[in-house]
Write a protein that holds these residues in place. Structure first.
Motif, short mmCIF file in Angstrom:
data_model
loop_
_atom_site.label_atom_id
_atom_site.label_comp_id
_atom_site.label_asym_id
_atom_site.label_seq_id
_atom_site.Cartn_x
_atom_site.Cartn_y
_atom_site.Cartn_z
N SER A 71 0.80 -1.22 0.00
CA SER A 71 0.00 0.00 0.00
C SER A 71 0.83 1.28 0.00
O SER A 71 0.32 2.36 -0.32
N LEU A 247 -17.79 9.49 -10.33
CA LEU A 247 -16.44 9.14 -9.90
C LEU A 247 -15.68 10.38 -9.46
O LEU A 247 -15.01 10.38 -8.43
N GLY A 250 -16.59 11.53 -6.14
CA GLY A 250 -16.35 10.61 -5.05
C GLY A 250 -17.60 9.95 -4.52
O GLY A 250 -17.61 9.43 -3.40
N GLU A 269 -12.90 2.95 -9.23
CA GLU A 269 -12.66 3.55 -7.92
C GLU A 269 -11.28 3.14 -7.39
O GLU A 269 -10.52 3.97 -6.89
N THR A 270 -10.96 1.85 -7.53
CA THR A 270 -9.66 1.35 -7.08
C THR A 270 -8.53 1.99 -7.86
O THR A 270 -7.51 2.41 -7.28
N TYR A 272 -8.44 4.90 -9.50
CA TYR A 272 -8.24 6.31 -9.22
C TYR A 272 -7.76 6.56 -7.79
O TYR A 272 -7.05 7.53 -7.53
N LYS A 273 -8.09 5.66 -6.88
CA LYS A 273 -7.63 5.81 -5.50
C LYS A 273 -6.15 5.45 -5.38
O LYS A 273 -5.38 6.15 -4.70
N ASN A 274 -5.74 4.37 -6.05
CA ASN A 274 -4.39 3.84 -5.83
C ASN A 274 -3.37 4.22 -6.89
O ASN A 274 -2.18 4.28 -6.60
N TYR A 275 -3.82 4.46 -8.14
CA TYR A 275 -2.86 4.60 -9.22
C TYR A 275 -3.02 5.87 -10.04
O TYR A 275 -2.20 6.15 -10.91
N ARG A 276 -4.04 6.65 -9.77
CA ARG A 276 -4.22 7.91 -10.49
C ARG A 276 -3.06 8.86 -10.24
O ARG A 276 -2.77 9.73 -11.06
#
Length: 424
Positions: A71, A247, A250, A269-270, A272-276
């Motif tokens: 993470s 999106l 949020g 969602e995943t 844009y949260k983790n890799y955007r």
């Protein structure tokens, strides 16, 4: 690396010699038989490879992550293992030989040198296909498809499934030139690819792309240059405007979504949260991030390896991944490649302005792979592309499908483009 111009006689001699092994450089039109297309060979000086190893061994490592998972990014022990292998056992010359075993060329288009591979099939009436790589990829991600696509009879296909391949390196990537001014966005790259295909003498062809190759191929379809029959993409821009708005705000998934649409919303969602953050950083500060990536081999490897939730570790070998990382290092292209995000205002390939699907009337084919960062549902695909001629959900593969599953990927292209072949 070296490139020089050939006379017309030398080109004809080289063509005949290549034909002996079934790898014809291609029929060149009158304009291209001059010095505008030059054979190219990769030959990195030994001192550059030695300097890379020296820098690898001198890596200054950060402290260990404070969590037990990924993470916070690629974990220290894992990256140290990869970098240690890179500096002691990895052999760039093998990668170099793979490139040099295929016909490579340089040509100047719109003021910049474009590096490309051009492999013609031994089968008659092969369909010309231009394929575009993505970030953090390169032409390396496409090499394993050369055999299945150009010689399908050796890979479960039929002679009439054959393709002639054109595999260019995008401006700022690999051995292509680096833009010295602004404006090299997917639209401009698409125009350059159309010029390249015309220069090679093709009067009809198809285009394919994943990652950044998807908006480039989509831009080609929107521009509809003479000869382009249709496109295939494996990361389609199918997010409806109302869903994109939710999106961005949020908000939770709309209650009206089908089961597959809800899964797609969750994957977005995943993502844009983790890799955007990758797109945001390179899209707003490519020069700033480039200082670190250009000076530290370990930093470059960590940045490229961590992209897409550990995909390299899951589906690619160390050598396959390091071929790509080493190419970025030796060509000093980490910053110039990152600027493609800046050219699209920091947006990801899923929402790049170049992907205005409503303006596309040419045939579009889509393959969805189960481990992709975003798995487009067919309902959204049909809303986005009014002339969708093929849609299929593959049973394996991910974001770099051509790299990970070349046989399956090639079978998808055969099926996707079959109806567009002349005389079908």
């Amino acid at each position: 690396m070296s490139a020089r111009s050939l006379t017309r006689r030398e080109i004809l001699v080289a063509t005949a010699a290549a034909g002996a092994v079934g790898l014809l450089p291609g029929t060149l039109n009158a304009a291209a038989t001059s010095s505008s297309i030059r054979p190219f060979t990769v030959n990195i000086p030994l001192e550059e490879i030695d300097e890379l190893r020296r820098r690898i061994m001198a890596t200054r490592w950060p402290d260990q992550e404070t969590v037990a998972d990924r993470s916070q990014g690629v974990q220290l022990a894992r990256l140290q293992e990869i970098v240690r292998y890179w500096g002691t056992k990895y052999d760039w010359r093998k990668a170099e030989a793979r490139l040099n075993a295929l016909p490579q060329f340089m040509t100047e288009i719109d003021g910049i040198d474009i590096h490309f591979l051009h492999i013609r099939s031994k089968h008659t009436n092969a369909l010309p296909l231009i394929m575009t790589h993505g970030w953090p990829g390169s032409v390396f991600e496409l090499l394993q498809t050369v055999g299945p696509l150009t010689d399908p009879t050796q890979h479960g296909g039929r002679p009439e499934d054959a393709f002639d391949l054109v595999l260019p390196s995008m401006p700022g990537y690999g051995f292509s030139g680096k833009p010295r001014g602004v404006g090299w966005n997917p639209d401009r790259i698409a125009s350059a690819w159309a010029e390249l295909m015309q220069r090679l003498g093709y009067d009809h062809y198809v285009a394919q792309g994943g990652d950044w190759g998807a908006p480039v191929s989509s831009a080609m379809a929107r521009q509809a240059p003479t000869g382009l029959l249709g496109i295939h993409i494996n990361l389609p821009a199918t997010i409806p405007a109302d869903v994109a708005a939710v999106l961005a705000a949020g908000g939770p998934a709309p209650a009206s979504l089908t089961e597959k649409e809800a899964v797609a919303f969750g994957s977005l969602e995943t993502f844009y949260k983790n890799y955007r953050a990758y797109a945001a950083m390179m899209g707003t500060r490519p020069q700033a991030i480039g200082y670190a990536l250009t000076d530290s081999p370990a930093g470059l490897a960590g940045w490229m390896y961590d992209y897409n939730n550990g995909e390299p570790e899951r589906l690619l070998s160390k050598d396959e991944m390091l071929d790509d990382v080493t190419l970025y290092w030796l060509t000093n292209s980490a910053t110039s490649a990152a600027r493609l995000y800046w050219e699209t205002m920091g947006q990801s390939v899923l929402l790049a302005p170049a992907q205005k699907t409503s303006d596309i009337s040419l045939p579009v084919a889509i393959s969805v792979f189960p481990e992709e960062v975003y798995r487009a549902p067919e309902t959204w695909a049909r809303r986005a592309y009014r002339n969708l001629i093929y849609f299929n959900e593959a049973n394996k593969g991910g974001h770099f499908a051509a790299w990970e599953e070349p046989e399956l990927f090639s079978a998808e292209l055969r099926a996707a483009f079959r109806s567009l072949r002349p005389g079908h």
